[in-house]
Write an enzyme that holds these catalytic residues in place. Structure first.
Site, mmCIF file in Angstrom:
data_model
loop_
_atom_site.group_PDB
_atom_site.id
_atom_site.type_symbol
_atom_site.label_atom_id
_atom_site.label_comp_id
_atom_site.label_asym_id
_atom_site.label_seq_id
_atom_site.Cartn_x
_atom_site.Cartn_y
_atom_site.Cartn_z
ATOM 1 N N ASN A 1 0.805 -1.238 0.000
ATOM 2 C CA ASN A 1 0.000 0.000 0.000
ATOM 3 C C ASN A 1 0.830 1.276 0.000
ATOM 4 O OD1 ASN A 1 0.697 -0.516 2.668
ATOM 5 N ND2 ASN A 1 -1.243 0.194 3.502
ATOM 6 N N GLU B 1 8.685 2.951 14.396
ATOM 7 C CA GLU B 1 9.537 3.348 13.266
ATOM 8 C C GLU B 1 9.519 4.864 13.170
ATOM 9 O OE1 GLU B 1 7.972 1.005 9.927
ATOM 10 O OE2 GLU B 1 9.604 -0.404 10.261
ATOM 11 N N GLU C 1 4.818 -3.840 12.239
ATOM 12 C CA GLU C 1 3.854 -2.761 11.992
ATOM 13 C C GLU C 1 2.669 -3.419 11.299
ATOM 14 O OE1 GLU C 1 3.999 0.280 12.958
ATOM 15 O OE2 GLU C 1 6.097 0.593 13.453
ATOM 16 N N CYS D 1 -3.131 1.499 6.831
ATOM 17 C CA CYS D 1 -3.299 0.947 8.173
ATOM 18 C C CYS D 1 -3.847 2.015 9.107
ATOM 19 C CB CYS D 1 -1.961 0.435 8.693
ATOM 20 S SG CYS D 1 -0.673 1.682 8.596
HETATM 21 P P1 NAP Z 1 0.353 -8.954 3.903
HETATM 22 O O1 NAP Z 1 -0.473 -9.824 3.069
HETATM 23 O O2 NAP Z 1 0.573 -9.301 5.329
HETATM 24 O O3 NAP Z 1 1.758 -8.851 3.159
HETATM 25 C C1 NAP Z 1 2.797 -8.027 3.639
HETATM 26 C C2 NAP Z 1 4.117 -8.570 3.132
HETATM 27 O O4 NAP Z 1 4.341 -9.854 3.714
HETATM 28 C C3 NAP Z 1 4.160 -8.773 1.627
HETATM 29 O O5 NAP Z 1 5.468 -8.481 1.182
HETATM 30 C C4 NAP Z 1 3.852 -10.248 1.498
HETATM 31 O O6 NAP Z 1 4.307 -10.837 0.310
HETATM 32 C C5 NAP Z 1 4.606 -10.787 2.694
HETATM 33 N N1 NAP Z 1 4.182 -12.118 3.097
HETATM 34 C C6 NAP Z 1 2.956 -12.693 2.957
HETATM 35 N N2 NAP Z 1 2.983 -13.945 3.464
HETATM 36 C C7 NAP Z 1 4.238 -14.152 3.938
HETATM 37 C C8 NAP Z 1 4.893 -15.244 4.568
HETATM 38 N N3 NAP Z 1 4.261 -16.377 4.842
HETATM 39 N N4 NAP Z 1 6.201 -15.113 4.910
HETATM 40 C C9 NAP Z 1 6.864 -13.970 4.656
HETATM 41 N N5 NAP Z 1 6.301 -12.901 4.054
HETATM 42 C C10 NAP Z 1 4.998 -12.990 3.712
HETATM 43 O O7 NAP Z 1 -0.176 -7.446 3.905
HETATM 44 P P2 NAP Z 1 -0.538 -6.546 2.648
HETATM 45 O O8 NAP Z 1 -1.874 -6.988 2.149
HETATM 46 O O9 NAP Z 1 0.608 -6.483 1.698
HETATM 47 O O10 NAP Z 1 -0.638 -5.109 3.313
HETATM 48 C C11 NAP Z 1 -1.770 -4.630 3.932
HETATM 49 C C12 NAP Z 1 -1.650 -4.808 5.443
HETATM 50 O O11 NAP Z 1 -0.516 -4.113 5.907
HETATM 51 C C13 NAP Z 1 -2.826 -4.197 6.166
HETATM 52 O O12 NAP Z 1 -3.219 -5.033 7.217
HETATM 53 C C14 NAP Z 1 -2.246 -2.891 6.704
HETATM 54 O O13 NAP Z 1 -2.922 -2.386 7.824
HETATM 55 C C15 NAP Z 1 -0.857 -3.291 7.008
HETATM 56 N N6 NAP Z 1 0.020 -2.107 7.073
HETATM 57 C C16 NAP Z 1 0.472 -1.706 8.297
HETATM 58 C C17 NAP Z 1 1.259 -0.571 8.388
HETATM 59 C C18 NAP Z 1 1.760 -0.101 9.728
HETATM 60 O O14 NAP Z 1 2.685 0.699 9.743
HETATM 61 N N7 NAP Z 1 1.217 -0.560 10.842
HETATM 62 C C19 NAP Z 1 1.602 0.144 7.246
HETATM 63 C C20 NAP Z 1 1.108 -0.292 6.010
HETATM 64 C C21 NAP Z 1 0.329 -1.431 5.953
HETATM 65 P P3 NAP Z 1 3.285 -10.994 -0.946
HETATM 66 O O15 NAP Z 1 3.074 -9.621 -1.437
HETATM 67 O O16 NAP Z 1 3.979 -11.869 -1.902
HETATM 68 O O17 NAP Z 1 2.029 -11.608 -0.403
#
Ligand code: NAP
Length: 487
Positions: A160, A467, A259, A293
């Protein structure tokens, strides 16, 4: 694809960045990067397998000792040069981000500036890592406290904010003297590949940053987490994946920063400045198409002003323009993929079935791309799924409250604890409510909290660690205490 778009995509290296060299995946595979506004592929990038991941870790481990000994000022200068290159190339980088992620160009430019600012901030912090010296309480010995890089780090980022989530980790890691393997999200790898190219141009030594793009994140990253040579994992993404990675990290007792997801309440009290509250609601809800997020996920408005606030929000949201983020005047781009559209549609149907009133939008846009209309719902009951889950789309659910206690109780009734927003002009109330909210950040009369100079992070299921800010570099430093014996 228009010529300028094709050129911007063409310029980005599409291979893995290992030990300072661009290389194809050993097994030769690639995967497509899709434009969410059309559903068509922009290009293919290298699809790393576990053996490529291990090569990336080998490179990070090999570079660690020399990098830790680099003069802090030189590490800072590399970040400072990269900061300038990001700003110099903002137009191309913003277009690239819009193409792979969908956000409107103006927001993509904003993200490049925000991302660059992490490098400027940590360029300044690199030379401020210090320790301590103290006389032991009994006067006989001395305490020497030194702070040293934790060692090779594994960094995983979401789609995102494809650039800023990277610089928020790479900046402090470089400043602290850590080497890295970074895995960007599969859906938006191009921004990270462009960033690696910029860091190399800025003088980052070979092996300090290694980039692995892959369609098999678990198969590639789990062996690195369990390997024992990396000393830290920093992850931004969903709570579900973060939880799984935390378990994997237990094996080697890795330092962990997480995060994770949010479910931000947005409280508007009757004494609020209503203009400011509506403006803040637009920012907190619609920045990044609601895919943040920090996005306001639940609006709670005091009964006296609920009708007016709702009417004004509906008016503002109905004026938004949906379209491809590259087009002038567009304020709402596509969601990231068809699953995201299905998820948002499902949450809206669920809320309506439980009695919520649909005031605006409520449907996906037919045709190519993954668009969902700006949507406002009133009287959303507390048992609606969208009151518990991240919406991640341009949907504003509004509920009414009567008392301060009721508002704070509703705000805290979630497993998440990332950010909350509060609008009130009563100072006593403001401080009382801020103290009671269970979260890592509060936007007080402000719809945006993200700032590289401030500590960003959550409590409860929203994560561990911070962070940015003065504490951001601490996540990449170990404290070593030397007990000095004196004769
Ligand atoms: P996600 O599905 O958890 O994926 C995040 C990252 O983790 C991606 O690079 C993903 O790779 C990787 N990943 C997925 N499964 C994994 C595994 N088994 N082992 C290692 N890495 C793995 O999240 P997203 O859909 O990309 O992002 C949206 C989420 O991020 C939302 O929940 C949002 O709230 C959160 N977010 C939090 C913050 C914060 O600062 N708190 C900031 C931004 C976003 P792939 O892309 O290949 O699946």
């Amino acid at each position: 694809m228009p010529a300028r778009e094709a050129t911007v995509v063409e310029q980005v290296p599409k291979e893995l960045f290992l030990a300072g060299k661009w290389q194809p995946a050993r097994a030769g595979g690639t995967f497509p990067v899709v434009d969410p506004s059309t559903g068509r592929a922009l290009c293919e990038v290298a699809d790393a397998g576990p053996e490529d991941g291990l090569a990336a870790l080998d490179a990070a481990v090999a570079a660690q000792r020399e990098w830790a000994g680099y003069p802090p000022r030189e590490r800072g200068e590399i970040l400072r040069r990269a900061y300038q290159l990001l700003l110099d190339r903002v137009d191309d980088l913003a277009l690239l981000m819009t193409l792979e992620m969908g956000k409107p160009l103006a927001e993509a430019r904003g993200e490049i500036a925000y991302a660059a600012e992490f490098f400027r901030w940590f360029a300044e912090e690199a030379v401020r890592v210090d320790g301590g010296y103290a006389v032991a309480p009994n006067g006989k010995g001395r305490f020497l406290v030194m702070r040293q890089p934790v060692g090779p780090c594994l960094l995983i980022t979401p789609w995102n904010f494809p650039m800023a989530m990277g610089t928020r980790k790479i900046g402090p890691a470089v400043a602290a003297g850590c080497t890295m393997v970074i895995k960007p999200a599969e859906q938006t790898p191009l921004s990270m590949l462009a960033l690696a190219d910029i860091l190399a141009e800025a003088g980052l030594p070979d092996g300090v940053l290694n980039v692995v793009t892959t369609s098999r994140p678990g198969a590639v990253m789990e062996p690195l987490i369990r390997d024992g040579r990396a000393r830290k994992l920093s992850f931004t993404g969903s709570t579900a994946v973060g939880r799984r990675l935390l378990e994997q990290c237990a094996d080697q007792v890795l330092r962990v920063s997480l995060e994770l997801g949010g479910n931000a309440p947005f409280l508007v009290f009757a004494d609020a400045d209503l203009d400011a509250a509506v403006e803040g609601a637009m920012t907190a809800k619609l920045r990044n198409i609601g895919e943040a997020c920090t996005a306001a996920n639940r609006f709670y408005v005091q009964r006296e002003i609920a009708e007016e606030f709702t009417a004004r929000l509906v008016e503002r949201m109905s004026a938004l323009r949906i379209g491809r983020g590259t087009e002038d005047g567009v304020t709402i781009g596509p969601l990231i993929d068809p699953d995201a559209v299905d998820k948002v549609s499902g949450l809206v149907s669920d809320a309506c079935e439980r009695g919520a009133k649909l005031l605006l939008g409520g449907s996906a846009v037919d045709g190519e791309g993954y668009f969902y209309r700006p949507t406002v719902l009133a009287d959303v009951p507390g048992d609606a799924r969208m009151a518990r889950e991240e919406i991640f789309g341009p949907v504003a659910p509004i509920s009414v409250f009567d008392t301060e206690d009721e508002a704070v109780t509703a705000a805290n009734d979630t497993e998440y604890g990332l950010v909350s927003y509060v609008y009130t002009r009563d100072l006593d109330r403001a401080l009382r409510v801020c103290e009671r909210l269970e979260c890592g950040m509060v936007g007080l009369n402000q719809g945006l909290v993200s700032n590289p100079a401030a500590p960003f992070g959550g409590t409860k299921h929203s994560g561990l660690g911070r962070e940015g800010g003065r504490v951001g570099i601490d996540e990449f430093l170990e404290t070593k205490y030397v007990a000095v014996g004196l004769a």
